[in-house]
Design a protein around this motif. Structure first.
Motif, PDB file in Angstrom:
ATOM      1  N   MET A  79       0.838  -1.202   0.000  1.00  0.00           N
ATOM      2  CA  MET A  79       0.000   0.000   0.000  1.00  0.00           C
ATOM      3  C   MET A  79       0.872   1.250   0.000  1.00  0.00           C
ATOM      4  O   MET A  79       1.952   1.269   0.599  1.00  0.00           O
ATOM      5  N   THR A  80       0.373   2.310  -0.643  1.00  0.00           N
ATOM      6  CA  THR A  80       1.069   3.592  -0.584  1.00  0.00           C
ATOM      7  C   THR A  80       1.009   4.148   0.843  1.00  0.00           C
ATOM      8  O   THR A  80       0.237   3.660   1.676  1.00  0.00           O
ATOM      9  N   ILE A  81       1.796   5.167   1.087  1.00  0.00           N
ATOM     10  CA  ILE A  81       1.774   5.816   2.402  1.00  0.00           C
ATOM     11  C   ILE A  81       0.385   6.388   2.679  1.00  0.00           C
ATOM     12  O   ILE A  81      -0.143   6.258   3.789  1.00  0.00           O
ATOM     13  N   GLU A  82      -0.221   6.980   1.679  1.00  0.00           N
ATOM     14  CA  GLU A  82      -1.582   7.511   1.837  1.00  0.00           C
ATOM     15  C   GLU A  82      -2.542   6.411   2.284  1.00  0.00           C
ATOM     16  O   GLU A  82      -3.309   6.588   3.240  1.00  0.00           O
ATOM     17  N   LYS A  83      -2.494   5.262   1.619  1.00  0.00           N
ATOM     18  CA  LYS A  83      -3.421   4.182   1.940  1.00  0.00           C
ATOM     19  C   LYS A  83      -3.125   3.573   3.307  1.00  0.00           C
ATOM     20  O   LYS A  83      -4.048   3.172   4.024  1.00  0.00           O
ATOM     21  N   ASN A  84      -1.847   3.505   3.682  1.00  0.00           N
ATOM     22  CA  ASN A  84      -1.498   3.008   5.004  1.00  0.00           C
ATOM     23  C   ASN A  84      -2.129   3.862   6.092  1.00  0.00           C
ATOM     24  O   ASN A  84      -2.722   3.341   7.043  1.00  0.00           O
ATOM     25  N   ILE A  85      -2.009   5.179   5.963  1.00  0.00           N
ATOM     26  CA  ILE A  85      -2.548   6.093   6.977  1.00  0.00           C
ATOM     27  C   ILE A  85      -4.072   6.067   6.981  1.00  0.00           C
ATOM     28  O   ILE A  85      -4.717   6.204   8.027  1.00  0.00           O
ATOM     29  N   ALA A  86      -4.657   5.834   5.803  1.00  0.00           N
ATOM     30  CA  ALA A  86      -6.122   5.872   5.667  1.00  0.00           C
ATOM     31  C   ALA A  86      -6.799   4.584   6.116  1.00  0.00           C
ATOM     32  O   ALA A  86      -8.035   4.513   6.125  1.00  0.00           O
ATOM     33  N   THR A  87      -6.034   3.570   6.517  1.00  0.00           N
ATOM     34  CA  THR A  87      -6.595   2.240   6.784  1.00  0.00           C
ATOM     35  C   THR A  87      -7.775   2.269   7.756  1.00  0.00           C
ATOM     36  O   THR A  87      -8.857   1.756   7.452  1.00  0.00           O
ATOM     37  N   VAL A  88      -7.589   2.857   8.930  1.00  0.00           N
ATOM     38  CA  VAL A  88      -8.657   2.829   9.939  1.00  0.00           C
ATOM     39  C   VAL A  88      -9.838   3.720   9.544  1.00  0.00           C
ATOM     40  O   VAL A  88     -10.988   3.284   9.639  1.00  0.00           O
TER      41      VAL A  88
END
Length: 255
Positions: free
Chosen positions: A94-103
């Motif tokens: 996952m991109t950094i954006e998607k990692n942070i957006a997980t929750v």
């Protein structure tokens, strides 16, 4: 005086015949930055993990906002607690954006709100979205990945942050920079309560507005750094302080 957010009341934990936590009682007020310091096996991480029920106590009670955590839905409990560990655990695909957006995505936030939150947090941890949002974890340094881990833990705006030796795997220079950043983040996020486990006394005294020193499953001292330095209460606390004084003398002699 700030309201207590976390309360341990006569908490005990055993693993087989081994007693890890004997009889632990303490309060944490809203907005505090508590560092938990002690040697390996002192019960630091066990204490932290009991707050979000990754480990269940064998006796006593733990309360968050005056409610026994046993009575709080586990998913709801963990949504209000950010958790950062040394191993980070970013999703490599996952991109950094998607990692942070997980929750936020799991919580079905509006897409606009998720994007705004990601941008806000990446700015907070000094990784601008335009530069880092579409990168993957392997394209970041260890220190940068750790900052993403902090951002991800903050994504759903938790009241409490638990950090378990998060900087232990990075080099000394990066660690110093991360310490400054996590301290600034806590100050900027007024009202959030941080509990940070470390075995590094310098880190504990720099970050914590209060330091909990643990030894063999008990609290040796729980006070401000200033009060601990002025009046160590046990031989173990004095021994910890002596190691710092010895290091200072060594560096002074080498100058």
């Amino acid at each position: 005086m700030s309201k207590s957010v976390i309360k341990f009341k006569n908490v005990a934990k055993h693993f087989g015949s081994q007693t890890i936590i004997e009889d632990l009682s303490f309060d944490v007020a809203a907005g505090e930055f508590i560092t938990i310091l002690g040697s390996s096996g002192s019960g630091k991480t066990t204490t932290l993990k009991m707050i979000n029920r990754l480990i269940e106590p064998d006796a006593g009670t733990i309360e968050i906002n005056d409610e026994n955590i046993e009575n709080i839905d586990l998913i709801e409990l963990r949504r209000n607690i950010g958790y950062v560990v040394q191993q980070i655990g970013l999703f490599p695909h996952m991109t950094i954006e998607k990692n942070i957006a997980t929750v936020p995505e799991l919580l079905e936030w509006d897409l606009k709100d998720i994007k705004a939150r990601v941008i806000e947090l990446m700015d907070l941890v000094k990784l601008p979205y335009d530069q880092y949002g579409q990168r993957f974890p392997k394209q970041l340094s260890g220190g940068q990945q750790q900052r993403v881990g902090v951002a991800r833990a903050l994504a759903a705006n938790p009241q409490i942050m638990l950090l378990d030796e998060p900087f232990g795997a990075v080099d000394a220079i990066t660690r110093k920079e991360l310490q400054k950043q996590i301290k600034a983040i806590h100050e900027e996020l007024a009202g959030k309560t941080f509990l940070f486990v470390t075995h590094d006394i310098n880190e504990a005294f720099y970050l914590g507005n209060k330091v909990m020193i643990m030894d063999e499953g008990k609290i040796s001292q729980y006070d401000t750094p200033e009060n601990i330095v002025k009046a160590p209460k046990t031989a173990f606390v004095q021994e910890l302080l002596d190691t710092v004084y010895e290091e200072g003398a060594l560096w002074g002699a080498l100058k």
